[in-house]
Design an enzyme around this catalytic site. Structure first.
Site, PDB file in Angstrom:
ATOM      1  N   ASN A  10      36.359  29.969  35.538  1.00 43.61           N
ATOM      2  CA  ASN A  10      37.565  29.578  36.276  1.00 43.61           C
ATOM      3  C   ASN A  10      37.094  28.721  37.447  1.00 43.61           C
ATOM      4  O   ASN A  10      36.564  29.255  38.419  1.00 43.61           O
ATOM      5  CB  ASN A  10      38.314  30.834  36.760  1.00 43.61           C
ATOM      6  CG  ASN A  10      39.490  30.474  37.651  1.00 43.61           C
ATOM      7  OD1 ASN A  10      39.860  29.299  37.769  1.00 43.61           O
ATOM      8  ND2 ASN A  10      40.081  31.492  38.278  1.00 43.61           N
ATOM      9  N   LYS A  12      38.778  27.212  39.551  1.00 45.84           N
ATOM     10  CA  LYS A  12      39.697  27.258  40.701  1.00 45.84           C
ATOM     11  C   LYS A  12      39.921  25.837  41.211  1.00 45.84           C
ATOM     12  O   LYS A  12      39.904  24.896  40.417  1.00 45.84           O
ATOM     13  CB  LYS A  12      39.162  28.214  41.769  1.00 45.84           C
ATOM     14  CG  LYS A  12      38.836  29.589  41.183  1.00 45.84           C
ATOM     15  CD  LYS A  12      38.639  30.671  42.198  1.00 45.84           C
ATOM     16  CE  LYS A  12      38.347  31.985  41.495  1.00 45.84           C
ATOM     17  NZ  LYS A  12      38.248  33.124  42.396  1.00 45.84           N
ATOM     18  N   HIS A  95      46.566  35.349  37.963  1.00 45.45           N
ATOM     19  CA  HIS A  95      45.364  35.497  38.793  1.00 45.45           C
ATOM     20  C   HIS A  95      45.786  36.030  40.163  1.00 45.45           C
ATOM     21  O   HIS A  95      46.854  35.664  40.670  1.00 45.45           O
ATOM     22  CB  HIS A  95      44.646  34.147  38.935  1.00 45.45           C
ATOM     23  CG  HIS A  95      43.280  34.294  39.528  1.00 45.45           C
ATOM     24  ND1 HIS A  95      43.090  34.459  40.883  1.00 45.45           N
ATOM     25  CD2 HIS A  95      42.048  34.360  38.952  1.00 45.45           C
ATOM     26  CE1 HIS A  95      41.789  34.614  41.111  1.00 45.45           C
ATOM     27  NE2 HIS A  95      41.138  34.553  39.952  1.00 45.45           N
ATOM     28  N   GLU A  97      44.987  35.248  43.002  1.00 48.17           N
ATOM     29  CA  GLU A  97      45.278  34.200  43.999  1.00 48.17           C
ATOM     30  C   GLU A  97      46.691  33.638  43.805  1.00 48.17           C
ATOM     31  O   GLU A  97      47.329  33.228  44.773  1.00 48.17           O
ATOM     32  CB  GLU A  97      44.198  33.098  43.905  1.00 48.17           C
ATOM     33  CG  GLU A  97      42.865  33.605  44.477  1.00 48.17           C
ATOM     34  CD  GLU A  97      41.617  33.034  43.825  1.00 48.17           C
ATOM     35  OE1 GLU A  97      41.694  31.983  43.162  1.00 48.17           O
ATOM     36  OE2 GLU A  97      40.538  33.669  43.977  1.00 48.17           O
ATOM     37  N   GLU A 166      40.223  42.030  37.340  1.00 46.11           N
ATOM     38  CA  GLU A 166      39.578  41.377  38.475  1.00 46.11           C
ATOM     39  C   GLU A 166      39.935  42.129  39.752  1.00 46.11           C
ATOM     40  O   GLU A 166      40.998  41.865  40.339  1.00 46.11           O
ATOM     41  CB  GLU A 166      40.054  39.923  38.598  1.00 46.11           C
ATOM     42  CG  GLU A 166      39.659  39.050  37.430  1.00 46.11           C
ATOM     43  CD  GLU A 166      39.468  37.593  37.854  1.00 46.11           C
ATOM     44  OE1 GLU A 166      38.472  37.010  37.447  1.00 46.11           O
ATOM     45  OE2 GLU A 166      40.307  37.061  38.610  1.00 46.11           O
ATOM     46  N   GLY A 172      34.934  36.503  44.850  1.00 46.84           N
ATOM     47  CA  GLY A 172      34.386  35.574  45.835  1.00 46.84           C
ATOM     48  C   GLY A 172      33.714  36.250  47.018  1.00 46.84           C
ATOM     49  O   GLY A 172      33.392  35.614  48.010  1.00 46.84           O
ATOM     50  N   SER A 211      32.763  38.252  41.204  1.00 54.29           N
ATOM     51  CA  SER A 211      31.348  38.120  41.560  1.00 54.29           C
ATOM     52  C   SER A 211      30.407  38.437  40.406  1.00 54.29           C
ATOM     53  O   SER A 211      29.299  38.933  40.604  1.00 54.29           O
ATOM     54  CB  SER A 211      31.006  38.969  42.789  1.00 54.29           C
ATOM     55  OG  SER A 211      31.765  38.553  43.916  1.00 54.29           O
TER      56      SER A 211
HETATM   57  P1  13P Z   1      34.143  34.880  41.606  1.00 49.17           P
HETATM   58  O1  13P Z   1      33.314  34.952  40.358  1.00 49.17           O
HETATM   59  O2  13P Z   1      33.884  33.670  42.439  1.00 49.17           O
HETATM   60  O3  13P Z   1      34.105  36.167  42.381  1.00 49.17           O
HETATM   61  O4  13P Z   1      35.679  34.709  41.109  1.00 49.17           O
HETATM   62  C1  13P Z   1      36.174  35.571  40.152  1.00 49.17           C
HETATM   63  C2  13P Z   1      37.492  35.075  39.725  1.00 49.17           C
HETATM   64  O5  13P Z   1      38.464  35.142  40.463  1.00 49.17           O
HETATM   65  C3  13P Z   1      37.594  34.460  38.402  1.00 49.17           C
HETATM   66  O6  13P Z   1      38.929  34.241  38.044  1.00 49.17           O
END
Ligand code: 13P
Length: 249
Positions: A10, A12, A95, A97, A166, A172, A211
């Site tokens: 992803n 982002k 997601h 976010e 997640e 992150g 992560s």
């Molecule tokens: P990270 O791997 O940067 O923690 O992000 C995970 C994520 O949100 C994947 O959709």
């Protein structure tokens, strides 16, 4: 039940024409014939670019969101049919976010999953608890509520979906769930899927995200109910993404 694992990057809101090309060329150069399925979920403006770069390769294309609506006055949104024009195979829905910054409800997320399925696209439906919810002992209730809305709207097609656990506190932050913590939640989700659709639940791939990196992927992916990964930061570095892919067999 044996099924291929799925490693999905992803990206982002990262990248650009030059960086995307360098990243994809490095991934494709090193990927060989992977034992798992692989996808990259790229920002919408770069779908055509990455479609061209991945054509005929083992890397499938994904989107990071999809509209719940088929067409019309929804400024800024992309329908599943539009994404389909670019050979988009997967669409992330729900997601954290999007839930957090765009106020997406469980019902909206479920409707987005339906929109993707209607176009023959595989939704990657995300669930996960915040740190406050985990500390309050609410993890199980939260992920079950989020998944219930998706099952309720899409029960018939459940085996064509991917679920991603997640934990918000692991995204992150460099704080990964331990393999045991992740497996415990994955087992809860698997049981919920079994109650809904019986043995077909075993066909559903449940990804872990938060992560995940080259160092911890193998241990996470060794857990019984972890069927792949949804990778953020580590998907932006070809060497790291390739190591995670190699760990998924
Ligand atoms: P990270 O791997 O940067 O923690 O992000 C995970 C994520 O949100 C994947 O959709």
């Amino acid at each position: 039940m044996d099924k291929k694992k799925l490693i999905a990057g992803n990206w982002k809101m990262n990248g650009g024409l030059t960086a995307n090309e360098a990243l994809m060329r490095a991934i494709l150069q090193g990927i060989g014939a992977p034992a798992c399925d692989v996808a990259v979920c790229v920002p919408a403006p770069y779908l055509a670019q990455v479609q061209a770069l991945t054509a005929g390769s083992p890397v499938a294309l994904g989107a990071q969101d999809v509209s719940a609506h088929a067409q019309g006055a929804y400024t800024g949104e992309q329908s599943a049919a539009m994404l389909g024009d670019f050979d988009v195979r997967y669409a992330i829905v729900g997601h954290s976010e999007r839930r957090q910054y765009h106020g997406e409800s469980d019902e909206t997320v479920a409707a987005k999953a339906t929109a993707a399925l209607t176009q023959g696209m595989t939704p990657i439906a995300c669930v996960g608890e915040t740190l406050a919810q985990r500390e309050a002992g609410e993890t199980e209730a939260v992920v079950k509520r989020q998944l219930a809305a998706i099952i309720h709207a899409n029960g018939r097609c459940i085996s064509e979906m991917v679920v991603a656990y997640e934990p918000v506190w692991a995204i992150g932050t460099g704080k990964t769930a331990t393999p045991e913590q992740a497996q415990a939640v994955h087992a809860v989700l698997r049981t919920q899927l079994r109650h809904a659709v019986g043995a077909r639940a075993d066909l559903v791939r449940i990804l872990y995200g938060g992560s995940m990196n080259a160092g911890n992927a193998a241990q996470l992916l060794a857990q019984e109910d972890i069927d792949g990964g949804l990778i953020g930061g580590a998907a932006l570095k070809a060497a790291d993404f390739l190591q995670i892919i190699a760990a998924a067999h």
